[in-house]
Design an enzyme around this catalytic site. Sequence first.
Site, PDB file in Angstrom:
ATOM      1  N   CYS A   1      -2.362   6.073   4.226  1.00  0.00           N
ATOM      2  CA  CYS A   1      -4.307   6.144   4.407  1.00  0.00           C
ATOM      3  C   CYS A   1      -4.728   7.147   3.503  1.00  0.00           C
ATOM      4  O   CYS A   1      -5.206   6.945   2.510  1.00  0.00           O
ATOM      5  CB  CYS A   1      -3.995   5.580   5.403  1.00  0.00           C
ATOM      6  SG  CYS A   1      -5.531   5.051   6.134  1.00  0.00           S
TER       7      CYS A   1
ATOM      8  N   HIS B   1      -0.891   1.163   6.492  1.00  0.00           N
ATOM      9  CA  HIS B   1       0.170   2.154   7.045  1.00  0.00           C
ATOM     10  C   HIS B   1       2.063   0.950   7.084  1.00  0.00           C
ATOM     11  O   HIS B   1       2.386   0.865   8.017  1.00  0.00           O
ATOM     12  CB  HIS B   1      -0.321   1.702   8.697  1.00  0.00           C
ATOM     13  CG  HIS B   1      -1.356   2.504   8.812  1.00  0.00           C
ATOM     14  ND1 HIS B   1      -0.448   4.357   8.704  1.00  0.00           N
ATOM     15  CD2 HIS B   1      -2.356   2.138   8.685  1.00  0.00           C
ATOM     16  CE1 HIS B   1      -2.108   4.447   9.439  1.00  0.00           C
ATOM     17  NE2 HIS B   1      -3.098   4.032   8.784  1.00  0.00           N
TER      18      HIS B   1
ATOM     19  N   GLU C   1       4.060   2.194   7.861  1.00  0.00           N
ATOM     20  CA  GLU C   1       5.633   2.722   8.839  1.00  0.00           C
ATOM     21  C   GLU C   1       5.693   2.066   9.935  1.00  0.00           C
ATOM     22  O   GLU C   1       6.437   0.975  10.789  1.00  0.00           O
ATOM     23  CB  GLU C   1       5.732   4.310   9.990  1.00  0.00           C
ATOM     24  CG  GLU C   1       4.135   4.242   9.843  1.00  0.00           C
ATOM     25  CD  GLU C   1       2.507   3.936   8.824  1.00  0.00           C
ATOM     26  OE1 GLU C   1       2.011   4.983   9.358  1.00  0.00           O
ATOM     27  OE2 GLU C   1       2.823   3.550   7.921  1.00  0.00           O
TER      28      GLU C   1
END
Length: 329
Positions: free
Chosen positions: A146, A272, A274
């Site tokens: 990001c 993102h 994750e």
Amino acid sequence: VITARDVSTIYECPLAFAREGLDQIVLDYLSLPHSERDLGKWDQIVNRWKNPAGEVTIAIVGKYVALGDSYKSLNEALHHGGIANNVKVRLEYVDSEDLETTGYPEPLSQADAILVPGGFGRRGIEGMLRAIRYARETKVPFFGICLGMQCAVIEFARNVCGLTNANSTEFDSNAPHKVIYKLRDLIGVEALGGTMRLGKYPCELADGSAARRAYGESLIHERHRHRYEVNQEYLPVLREAGLAVTGISPDRKFVEMVELPDHPWFLGCQFHPEFKSKPTAAHPLFKDFVRAARAHQAARKEGVAQKAASLEPQVQVPAHLPAPNGQTA
């Protein structure tokens, strides 16, 4: 009575509760059918956690490192990557603001890989840029997520393309080269809160890219949370200098991923990843990032072995890298 004894890792909890028969009790209570229990994956996870084949160190350069839980999802995704590679991932937090006033700290110079995560605001940005330049020029695996990807574009524009004072309008609305700017859909919208690009969106991956090799497919879907984007007017000069756009939205509206093909592993993504990683299925990018960290560590050790008679440090900061206050790095 269910005993909840302390365990060495949260990933051992399913095994501990299974030994107490909690799953059977819950199924009976809810009148659900029983099936044969298979905790083989969890056994493997815990075994790799407790008995890894090695260890890698990853430096996280961010502005919220004083509160480690600020990056909880990111931390866990990195550990998932470690489990997938059968190595322990040791996280070293580097405050990006410190990089603006001091030299390169030991955790950065000794790291097997460097990651710059997401965030908002201009605080600590120049320190992130210095860390990214360090990773780019010393060939240390780098992952930008990001804001981390946006900073990678800014750093490349400044120091490779020669676009002096290139920046994001988030940090400098009067920057001469606005390589990152507010989402075109948000022009005129000043309120914060939910005014950003949120949710899952598709992304097409370029053939031959590191991202394509990691995912093993050409079309992916990832979760986003951002208010700024890459200014595509600068793509010709960025590409000419060597920055590859390897992920883009199907409508060609958003740059989703960038890479440096001449670097061992240098990748930035606007989304993102994750948020989609699991201990039983590490996200492809984190799995490949940790693999690259391990490869870098092995190559560095081999280089040291070949120079056993030398007392030079394993990793040196190139003399031409900028140091704070104009000092020599």
